[in-house]
Design a protein around this motif. Structure first.
Motif, PDB file in Angstrom:
ATOM      1  N   MET A   1       0.846  -1.164   0.000  1.00  0.00           N
ATOM      2  CA  MET A   1       0.000   0.000   0.000  1.00  0.00           C
ATOM      3  C   MET A   1       0.894   1.230   0.000  1.00  0.00           C
ATOM      4  SD  MET A   1      -2.900   0.908   2.763  1.00  0.00           S
ATOM      5  CE  MET A   1      -3.673   2.491   2.730  1.00  0.00           C
ATOM      6  N   THR A   2       0.531   2.206  -0.820  1.00  0.00           N
ATOM      7  CA  THR A   2       1.263   3.462  -0.825  1.00  0.00           C
ATOM      8  C   THR A   2       0.341   4.596  -0.406  1.00  0.00           C
ATOM      9  OG1 THR A   2       0.799   3.832  -3.172  1.00  0.00           O
ATOM     10  CG2 THR A   2       2.875   2.743  -2.635  1.00  0.00           C
ATOM     11  N   ILE A   3       0.908   5.543   0.306  1.00  0.00           N
ATOM     12  CA  ILE A   3       0.186   6.737   0.734  1.00  0.00           C
ATOM     13  C   ILE A   3       1.036   7.928   0.308  1.00  0.00           C
ATOM     14  CG2 ILE A   3      -0.700   8.055   2.689  1.00  0.00           C
ATOM     15  CD1 ILE A   3      -1.059   5.367   4.161  1.00  0.00           C
ATOM     16  N   HIS A   4       0.493   8.755  -0.565  1.00  0.00           N
ATOM     17  CA  HIS A   4       1.214   9.904  -1.114  1.00  0.00           C
ATOM     18  C   HIS A   4       2.549   9.471  -1.721  1.00  0.00           C
ATOM     19  CE1 HIS A   4      -1.675  12.764   0.380  1.00  0.00           C
ATOM     20  NE2 HIS A   4      -1.565  12.258   1.603  1.00  0.00           N
ATOM     21  N   GLY A   5       2.536   8.346  -2.439  1.00  0.00           N
ATOM     22  CA  GLY A   5       3.718   7.876  -3.138  1.00  0.00           C
ATOM     23  C   GLY A   5       4.755   7.168  -2.286  1.00  0.00           C
ATOM     24  N   ARG A   6       4.487   6.977  -1.010  1.00  0.00           N
ATOM     25  CA  ARG A   6       5.427   6.301  -0.117  1.00  0.00           C
ATOM     26  C   ARG A   6       4.831   4.982   0.352  1.00  0.00           C
ATOM     27  NH1 ARG A   6       8.290  10.391   3.853  1.00  0.00           N
ATOM     28  NH2 ARG A   6      10.133   9.335   3.062  1.00  0.00           N
ATOM     29  N   SER A   7       5.666   3.961   0.419  1.00  0.00           N
ATOM     30  CA  SER A   7       5.208   2.646   0.849  1.00  0.00           C
ATOM     31  C   SER A   7       4.816   2.671   2.321  1.00  0.00           C
ATOM     32  CB  SER A   7       6.311   1.607   0.627  1.00  0.00           C
ATOM     33  OG  SER A   7       5.890   0.347   1.093  1.00  0.00           O
ATOM     34  N   ALA A   8       3.596   2.172   2.600  1.00  0.00           N
ATOM     35  CA  ALA A   8       3.127   2.083   3.983  1.00  0.00           C
ATOM     36  C   ALA A   8       3.184   0.647   4.485  1.00  0.00           C
ATOM     37  CB  ALA A   8       1.693   2.608   4.084  1.00  0.00           C
ATOM     38  N   GLY A   9       3.281  -0.319   3.571  1.00  0.00           N
ATOM     39  CA  GLY A   9       3.315  -1.724   3.941  1.00  0.00           C
ATOM     40  C   GLY A   9       2.397  -2.527   3.050  1.00  0.00           C
ATOM     41  N   ILE A  10       2.250  -3.807   3.364  1.00  0.00           N
ATOM     42  CA  ILE A  10       1.383  -4.703   2.607  1.00  0.00           C
ATOM     43  C   ILE A  10       0.105  -4.923   3.402  1.00  0.00           C
ATOM     44  CG2 ILE A  10       1.123  -7.010   1.638  1.00  0.00           C
ATOM     45  CD1 ILE A  10       4.171  -7.034   1.265  1.00  0.00           C
ATOM     46  N   ALA A  11      -1.017  -4.655   2.768  1.00  0.00           N
ATOM     47  CA  ALA A  11      -2.319  -4.847   3.410  1.00  0.00           C
ATOM     48  C   ALA A  11      -2.863  -6.218   3.040  1.00  0.00           C
ATOM     49  CB  ALA A  11      -3.290  -3.756   2.981  1.00  0.00           C
ATOM     50  N   HIS A  12      -3.222  -6.984   4.053  1.00  0.00           N
ATOM     51  CA  HIS A  12      -3.804  -8.309   3.856  1.00  0.00           C
ATOM     52  C   HIS A  12      -5.297  -8.329   4.198  1.00  0.00           C
ATOM     53  CE1 HIS A  12       0.097 -10.169   3.183  1.00  0.00           C
ATOM     54  NE2 HIS A  12       0.542  -9.438   4.185  1.00  0.00           N
ATOM     55  N   SER A  13      -5.808  -7.178   4.650  1.00  0.00           N
ATOM     56  CA  SER A  13      -7.217  -7.094   5.047  1.00  0.00           C
ATOM     57  C   SER A  13      -7.630  -5.628   5.108  1.00  0.00           C
ATOM     58  CB  SER A  13      -7.411  -7.734   6.425  1.00  0.00           C
ATOM     59  OG  SER A  13      -6.749  -6.955   7.422  1.00  0.00           O
ATOM     60  N   ASP A  14      -8.935  -5.409   5.230  1.00  0.00           N
ATOM     61  CA  ASP A  14      -9.433  -4.051   5.418  1.00  0.00           C
ATOM     62  C   ASP A  14      -8.839  -3.432   6.675  1.00  0.00           C
ATOM     63  OD1 ASP A  14     -11.016  -4.288   3.153  1.00  0.00           O
ATOM     64  OD2 ASP A  14     -12.899  -4.474   4.259  1.00  0.00           O
ATOM     65  N   ALA A  15      -8.693  -4.238   7.715  1.00  0.00           N
ATOM     66  CA  ALA A  15      -8.141  -3.732   8.978  1.00  0.00           C
ATOM     67  C   ALA A  15      -6.721  -3.197   8.775  1.00  0.00           C
ATOM     68  CB  ALA A  15      -8.163  -4.817  10.044  1.00  0.00           C
ATOM     69  N   ASP A  16      -5.931  -3.854   7.931  1.00  0.00           N
ATOM     70  CA  ASP A  16      -4.584  -3.368   7.641  1.00  0.00           C
ATOM     71  C   ASP A  16      -4.642  -2.013   6.940  1.00  0.00           C
ATOM     72  OD1 ASP A  16      -3.476  -5.690   8.706  1.00  0.00           O
ATOM     73  OD2 ASP A  16      -3.097  -6.606   6.747  1.00  0.00           O
ATOM     74  N   VAL A  17      -5.524  -1.895   5.944  1.00  0.00           N
ATOM     75  CA  VAL A  17      -5.657  -0.626   5.222  1.00  0.00           C
ATOM     76  C   VAL A  17      -6.051   0.479   6.190  1.00  0.00           C
ATOM     77  CG1 VAL A  17      -6.932   0.623   3.425  1.00  0.00           C
ATOM     78  CG2 VAL A  17      -6.266  -1.759   3.050  1.00  0.00           C
ATOM     79  N   VAL A  18      -7.022   0.198   7.039  1.00  0.00           N
ATOM     80  CA  VAL A  18      -7.478   1.184   8.018  1.00  0.00           C
ATOM     81  C   VAL A  18      -6.345   1.589   8.958  1.00  0.00           C
ATOM     82  CG1 VAL A  18      -9.006   1.512  10.000  1.00  0.00           C
ATOM     83  CG2 VAL A  18      -9.904   0.547   7.883  1.00  0.00           C
ATOM     84  N   GLU A  19      -5.553   0.632   9.396  1.00  0.00           N
ATOM     85  CA  GLU A  19      -4.433   0.944  10.293  1.00  0.00           C
ATOM     86  C   GLU A  19      -3.399   1.825   9.593  1.00  0.00           C
ATOM     87  OE1 GLU A  19      -1.890   1.194  13.577  1.00  0.00           O
ATOM     88  OE2 GLU A  19      -4.038   0.867  13.374  1.00  0.00           O
ATOM     89  N   PHE A  20      -3.065   1.525   8.347  1.00  0.00           N
ATOM     90  CA  PHE A  20      -2.114   2.366   7.619  1.00  0.00           C
ATOM     91  C   PHE A  20      -2.664   3.783   7.458  1.00  0.00           C
ATOM     92  CE2 PHE A  20      -0.634  -1.761   5.487  1.00  0.00           C
ATOM     93  CZ  PHE A  20       0.422  -1.914   6.369  1.00  0.00           C
ATOM     94  N   LEU A  21      -3.942   3.902   7.146  1.00  0.00           N
ATOM     95  CA  LEU A  21      -4.550   5.225   7.003  1.00  0.00           C
ATOM     96  C   LEU A  21      -4.600   5.956   8.340  1.00  0.00           C
ATOM     97  CD1 LEU A  21      -7.442   4.411   4.511  1.00  0.00           C
ATOM     98  CD2 LEU A  21      -5.274   5.561   4.009  1.00  0.00           C
ATOM     99  N   ARG A  22      -4.862   5.224   9.417  1.00  0.00           N
ATOM    100  CA  ARG A  22      -4.873   5.837  10.757  1.00  0.00           C
ATOM    101  C   ARG A  22      -3.492   6.407  11.083  1.00  0.00           C
ATOM    102  NH1 ARG A  22      -3.072   5.248  15.481  1.00  0.00           N
ATOM    103  NH2 ARG A  22      -2.032   3.280  15.022  1.00  0.00           N
TER     104      ARG A  22
END
Length: 64
Positions: A1-22
């Motif tokens: 997953m990238t946020i503003h062009g920077r790697s945030a990690g690999i999301a394996h679930s919605d919960a992972d995406v939410v945590e990266f966005l948080r």
């Protein structure tokens, strides 16, 4: 997953995406998962995650 062009990690679930966005400062990220203005899904359908380990096929066999 990238946020503003920077790697945030690999999301394996919605919960992972939410945590990266948080961590990126979006506390109400659950509400953003289906909003294409905030989350762009690539490589498949929205909210579908490939849990196959790298180097393995759909049935767990090693590709080599």
């Amino acid at each position: 997953m990238t946020i503003h062009g920077r790697s945030a990690g690999i999301a394996h679930s919605d919960a992972d995406v939410v945590e990266f966005l948080r961590r990126a400062g979006l506390p109400d990220a659950w509400e953003l998962l289906d909003d294409p203005g905030w989350v762009g899904w690539q490589g498949g359908r929205p909210r579908t995650y490939d849990t196959t380990p790298p180097g393995h096929g759909d049935h767990g066999e090693v590709i080599g």
